[in-house]
Design an enzyme around this catalytic site. Structure first.
Site, PDB file in Angstrom:
ATOM      1  N   GLU A  81      -9.620   7.763  -3.808  1.00 45.86           N
ATOM      2  CA  GLU A  81      -8.260   7.997  -4.292  1.00 45.86           C
ATOM      3  C   GLU A  81      -8.328   8.334  -5.782  1.00 45.86           C
ATOM      4  OE1 GLU A  81      -3.991   5.574  -4.320  1.00 45.86           O
ATOM      5  OE2 GLU A  81      -5.881   4.463  -4.428  1.00 45.86           O
ATOM      6  N   LYS A 180       0.648   8.654   1.220  1.00 48.91           N
ATOM      7  CA  LYS A 180       0.540   7.205   1.059  1.00 48.91           C
ATOM      8  C   LYS A 180       1.903   6.535   1.189  1.00 48.91           C
ATOM      9  CE  LYS A 180      -1.304   3.747  -2.212  1.00 48.91           C
ATOM     10  NZ  LYS A 180      -1.935   3.564  -3.542  1.00 48.91           N
ATOM     11  N   CYS A 213      -5.724   2.831   0.050  1.00 48.44           N
ATOM     12  CA  CYS A 213      -5.694   1.706  -0.877  1.00 48.44           C
ATOM     13  C   CYS A 213      -4.719   0.591  -0.480  1.00 48.44           C
ATOM     14  CB  CYS A 213      -5.411   2.217  -2.289  1.00 48.44           C
ATOM     15  SG  CYS A 213      -6.153   1.190  -3.593  1.00 48.44           S
TER      16      CYS A 213
END
Length: 512
Positions: A81, A180, A213
């Site tokens: 990321e 995300k 993440c």
């Protein structure tokens, strides 16, 4: 008729051979921990050409890893990321780095047709890297989507901006795009999709899902990809800052792979000064490769063989623990803080023993034997059953054996990365109210313990042999997703957590 029959058999055999050849039982996976070249701090946006120059510098480094992985036979590589442009952006300063990333259904190979969707130099380069090296390439970049400001959902500047993962197959085709969902605090440059996206794609070496993440701590899309979409392998670009004792990158990511029963490819940024390190290739039974390095500044390429369709045995996490008869503890309980959460602990007094510690609905049981009982080290066994409310809100049930930072019990739960005490054996269990429990074992200097422990079908985390190194943490990390936003999460409880945050430390330790 006889000739026709033989021809039909031959044709069927040929089809069977083709199908068998196109389906692989195992594959070589790669992840790259990337020491990203960061942009200069600025309050004003740079030009697109300046942004592209920085991105190409990072892509040069990623290209080296991709080419090396492909030459060694890797089928897929994951990069981190923020790996193409770095961190520390506002909504305006990130804009020159963004591209319009189309839905993969458009059937597009940017390397062959780079101008089809406007100026897309980053997608073109990633596509060509995948195509020219015959490898799946997973990268993280920024997506921009114009919108009408008359729409109440549209931001005032007339565009959505998304933290986005892209996947290009070995022909250079865009096969996956994921926005995300769970944006971490400080990511104000990006928008949250209106609905979670469940992104999967099929390959000759299994079915893949992808998320980013902070997503790993929540149910959607992470858990749903495994339980409903039945993926074999998770791709995980991340910019993860370690939070010891129970949320170090390699520790928690390998635990998630084991708890969910999937392969897990985690690629982290490498920035030791920010505690950003820790990448790995994890199978459900054990880590296959991992990297944790706070001493050097270089990136690291990892490769490991994985099963295309890993198997996983179900676990009843409460079976053993609920059968244990709790006896009054001989050691006085005490409270101490672990990442802003108030745990109930007991000190491990002897070289071996059995302990039970409870908090709310969770009771944790431990049997252990140390190699020696040192006077200069203290270990504690603790339980937490409650709502974590700092830097995100999520309900946890945790049983944990940990080394205290000093011999002062008030330091139990503080970050510590070295120890001297090895354990001959341990067995840890808890009365969890969830089937989502992630087993963690972390050794001194932040190392994993492949092949040294297992989870039994009755919910015990047990050692298979004496630990190969001194122990930092042995834990069971449970998530009760349904209680994250429960109405009984009182304002008093949240206020208490905020007071703990302010009193215990003025420093915010963030994940990603």
């Amino acid at each position: 008729m006889g000739t026709s029959w033989w021809l039909a058999c031959a044709a069927a055999f040929s089809v069977l051979c083709v199908l068998k050849a196109s389906s692989l039982d195992t594959f070589l996976a790669a992840v790259y921990e990337h020491a990203v070249i960061l942009p200069k701090d600025t309050l004003l946006p740079v030009s697109h050409s300046e942004a592209l120059a920085l991105m190409n510098q990072n892509l040069d480094l990623l290209e080296g890893a991709i080419v090396s992985a492909a030459k060694q036979g890797a089928r897929i590589i994951v990069t981190p990321e923020d790996g193409i442009y770095g961190v520390r952006f506002t909504r305006d300063t990130i804009y020159p780095y963004l591209e319009d990333i189309p839905d993969p259904q458009v059937n597009w190979i940017p390397c062959d047709n780079p101008k089809r969707f406007g100026s897309t130099p980053v997608q073109e380069r990633l596509s060509c890297l995948a195509k020219n090296n015959s490898i799946y390439v997973v990268a993280n970049m920024g997506d921009k989507k114009p919108c009408n400001t008359s729409d109440s959902h549209c931001p005032p500047d007339g565009r959505f901006q998304y933290n986005t993962d892209v996947v290009f197959d070995s022909q250079g085709k865009l096969v996956a795009r994921y926005h995300k969902q769970n944006i971490f605090m400080g990511e104000d440059q990006f928008n949250v999709p209106m609905e979670p996206e469940f992104v999967t794609f099929d390959t000759p070496f299994g079915k893949f899902g992808i998320f980013t993440c902070f997503d790993i701590l929540f149910h959607d899309p992470a858990v749903t990809l495994v339980t409903e979409f039945q993926v074999d392998t998770i791709l995980f670009p991340t910019a993860w800052m370690d939070v010891l004792p129970h949320l170090a990158a390699i520790e928690f990511h390998s635990a998630w792979a084991m708890g969910m029963g999937v392969n897990f490819l985690a690629a982290n940024l490498h920035n030791p000064s920010k505690r950003m390190t820790g990448s790995g290739i994890y199978a459900p039974d054990s880590p296959r490769a991992f990297h944790y390095d706070r001493k050097t500044q270089e990136g690291k390429l990892l490769l490991a063989q994985l099963k295309s369709h890993p198997s996983h045995s179900p676990v009843n996490w409460t079976s053993y623990a609920s059968s244990v008869e709790s006896t009054p503890t001989q050691t006085q309980e005490f409270q101490s803080i672990v990442f802003f959460d108030e745990f109930t602990f007991v000190e491990l007094k002897g070289i071996k023993g059995n302990y039970t510690v409870c908090q709310n609905d969770l009771c944790c049981h431990l049997s252990y034997q140390m190699s020696e009982k040192r006077a200069d080290e203290v270990y504690a066994f603790g339980a937490f059953d409650g709502l974590h409310t700092v830097e995100g809100q999520y309900y946890l049930q945790i049983c944990i054996l940990l080394k205290c930072k000093t011999t002062n019990l008030r330091t139990c739960g503080s970050s510590v990365d070295t120890a001297f005490t090895r354990f001959e054996m341990f067995s840890l269990s808890g009365t969890f109210g969830t089937r989502y429990v992630f087993p963690e074992v972390l050794l001194s200097e932040v190392k994993l313990a492949p092949g040294e422990f297992q989870v039994s079908s009755d919910g015990r985390l047990v050692s298979l042999k004496p630990t190969s190194g001194p122990v930092l943490t042995v834990g069971l990390f449970g998530r009760l997703y349904g209680k994250d936003w429960a109405s009984n999460a009182s304002s008093d409880f949240i206020a208490h957590s905020l007071i703990i945050m302010l009193i215990v430390t003025p420093i915010i330790h963030y994940l990603c």
